[in-house]
Design a protein around this motif. Structure first.
Motif, PDB file in Angstrom:
ATOM      1  N   LEU A 107      43.048  37.968  46.228  1.00 12.67           N
ATOM      2  CA  LEU A 107      41.985  38.777  45.656  1.00 12.67           C
ATOM      3  C   LEU A 107      41.539  38.209  44.315  1.00 12.67           C
ATOM      4  O   LEU A 107      42.366  37.765  43.517  1.00 12.67           O
ATOM      5  N   PRO A 108      40.238  38.248  44.010  1.00 11.27           N
ATOM      6  CA  PRO A 108      39.808  37.926  42.648  1.00 11.27           C
ATOM      7  C   PRO A 108      40.338  38.981  41.689  1.00 11.27           C
ATOM      8  O   PRO A 108      40.714  40.083  42.102  1.00 11.27           O
ATOM      9  N   PRO A 109      40.390  38.682  40.397  1.00 13.02           N
ATOM     10  CA  PRO A 109      40.996  39.619  39.445  1.00 13.02           C
ATOM     11  C   PRO A 109      40.423  41.033  39.510  1.00 13.02           C
ATOM     12  O   PRO A 109      41.175  42.009  39.405  1.00 13.02           O
ATOM     13  N   SER A 110      39.109  41.169  39.680  1.00 11.01           N
ATOM     14  CA  SER A 110      38.523  42.516  39.702  1.00 11.01           C
ATOM     15  C   SER A 110      39.071  43.340  40.852  1.00 11.01           C
ATOM     16  O   SER A 110      39.357  44.542  40.697  1.00 11.01           O
ATOM     17  N   LEU A 111      39.229  42.731  42.019  1.00  9.41           N
ATOM     18  CA  LEU A 111      39.757  43.459  43.172  1.00  9.41           C
ATOM     19  C   LEU A 111      41.266  43.650  43.066  1.00  9.41           C
ATOM     20  O   LEU A 111      41.806  44.628  43.597  1.00  9.41           O
ATOM     21  N   ALA A 112      41.954  42.737  42.377  1.00 13.50           N
ATOM     22  CA  ALA A 112      43.382  42.945  42.133  1.00 13.50           C
ATOM     23  C   ALA A 112      43.595  44.159  41.227  1.00 13.50           C
ATOM     24  O   ALA A 112      44.516  44.956  41.451  1.00 13.50           O
ATOM     25  N   VAL A 113      42.750  44.307  40.199  1.00 14.63           N
ATOM     26  CA  VAL A 113      42.835  45.498  39.355  1.00 14.63           C
ATOM     27  C   VAL A 113      42.570  46.749  40.182  1.00 14.63           C
ATOM     28  O   VAL A 113      43.258  47.767  40.049  1.00 14.63           O
ATOM     29  N   ALA A 114      41.578  46.693  41.068  1.00 14.11           N
ATOM     30  CA  ALA A 114      41.288  47.832  41.937  1.00 14.11           C
ATOM     31  C   ALA A 114      42.478  48.154  42.822  1.00 14.11           C
ATOM     32  O   ALA A 114      42.825  49.337  43.017  1.00 14.11           O
ATOM     33  N   ALA A 115      43.114  47.133  43.379  1.00 14.28           N
ATOM     34  CA  ALA A 115      44.283  47.363  44.229  1.00 14.28           C
ATOM     35  C   ALA A 115      45.394  48.036  43.435  1.00 14.28           C
ATOM     36  O   ALA A 115      46.098  48.926  43.951  1.00 14.28           O
TER      37      ALA A 115
END
Length: 254
Positions: free
Chosen positions: A110-118
């Motif tokens: 995941l890119p960082p933005s989606l990792a934060v969302a996860a």
């Protein structure tokens, strides 16, 4: 049909291990994100789509269970998107991909933005429904973003969106983009539009200005605008601050 949306910022500092206790000023942002995700859960969607900015290598779709990591930020923290695992996640051929014709590749990180969302989804009350991710190039043209949003909100399902992205990074002299006098006005208009669910205003955001101000949320917000067309959703602004000179906004639409 879009039934709810949560808008959250995406700095890795939202993950406490990354912040290492040095960012207590983000406690309020984390609490606001949790409240926004609670709105998604209350809407009882059939499907949750997480949308966030990505670079060229991170654009495209991510299946449930796609892995993410904060090891690049110096901490041993791994996440997965939603409930699944990469081996069991099934591609959704109906999901739009506004950035490239790549197939769903759950092994891709995941890119960082989606990792934060996860991370947020794993630590807050969230809908217990299938989750998928969409990484969006920050330079994606506004009309393309709006069309992608329309496709995401197909009428046969109750869809909720978790929309990740930061406002300008130019609010102070020490900000990542240095001080730009246009930044405060840009952020204020975005905050107003998100807080009032003003779809036309989000569609009209100036992509060139957003890029100059390093506002990573512009494309995801315009995907939200496309998805919210012809709905009666109302908005609420839950957080609006600029720690470190970067605009962080949290909003909930229901």
């Amino acid at each position: 049909m879009l039934v709810a949306a949560a808008v959250c910022p995406c700095p890795p500092l939202l993950v406490p291990e990354v912040a290492a206790g040095a960012a207590p000023e983000l406690d309020a942002a984390r609490a606001a994100c949790a409240d926004a995700l609670g709105v998604l859960a209350a809407a009882r969607p059939d499907r949750l789509v997480v949308v966030g900015p990505a670079d060229e290598t991170g654009q495209g779709r991510y299946a449930e269970g796609a892995p993410g990591s904060f090891r690049g930020f110096g901490v041993d923290v791994d996440v997965r998107l939603g409930r699944g695992t990469p081996d069991s996640a099934a591609p959704n051929p109906a999901a739009p991909n506004p950035t490239a014709p790549d197939p769903t590749t759950p092994e891709r990180e995941l890119p960082p933005s989606l990792a934060v969302a996860a991370w947020l989804l794993a630590h807050t009350d969230r809908p217990d429904v299938p989750v998928e991710g969409l990484g969006v190039g920050e330079l994606l043209e506004a009309g393309h973003c709006v069309r992608a949003g329309r496709e995401l909100a197909a009428p046969e399902q109750r869809v909720a969106l978790l929309v990740m992205g930061d406002a300008s990074a130019c609010r102070t002299l020490k900000a990542p983009g240095y001080l730009d006098e246009r930044a405060a006005g840009f952020d204020a208009e975005v905050a107003r539009a998100l807080g009032s669910a003003d779809v036309p205003a989000l569609k009209a955001l100036d992509s060139t200005l957003a890029h100059e101000l390093k506002a990573s949320g512009r494309a995801p917000w315009q995907i939200l605008a496309g998805a919210a067309e012809n709905t009666a959703l109302s908005g609420s602004l839950l957080y609006d601050e600029a720690p470190y000179g970067v605009g962080y906004l949290v909003a909930a639409w229901s």
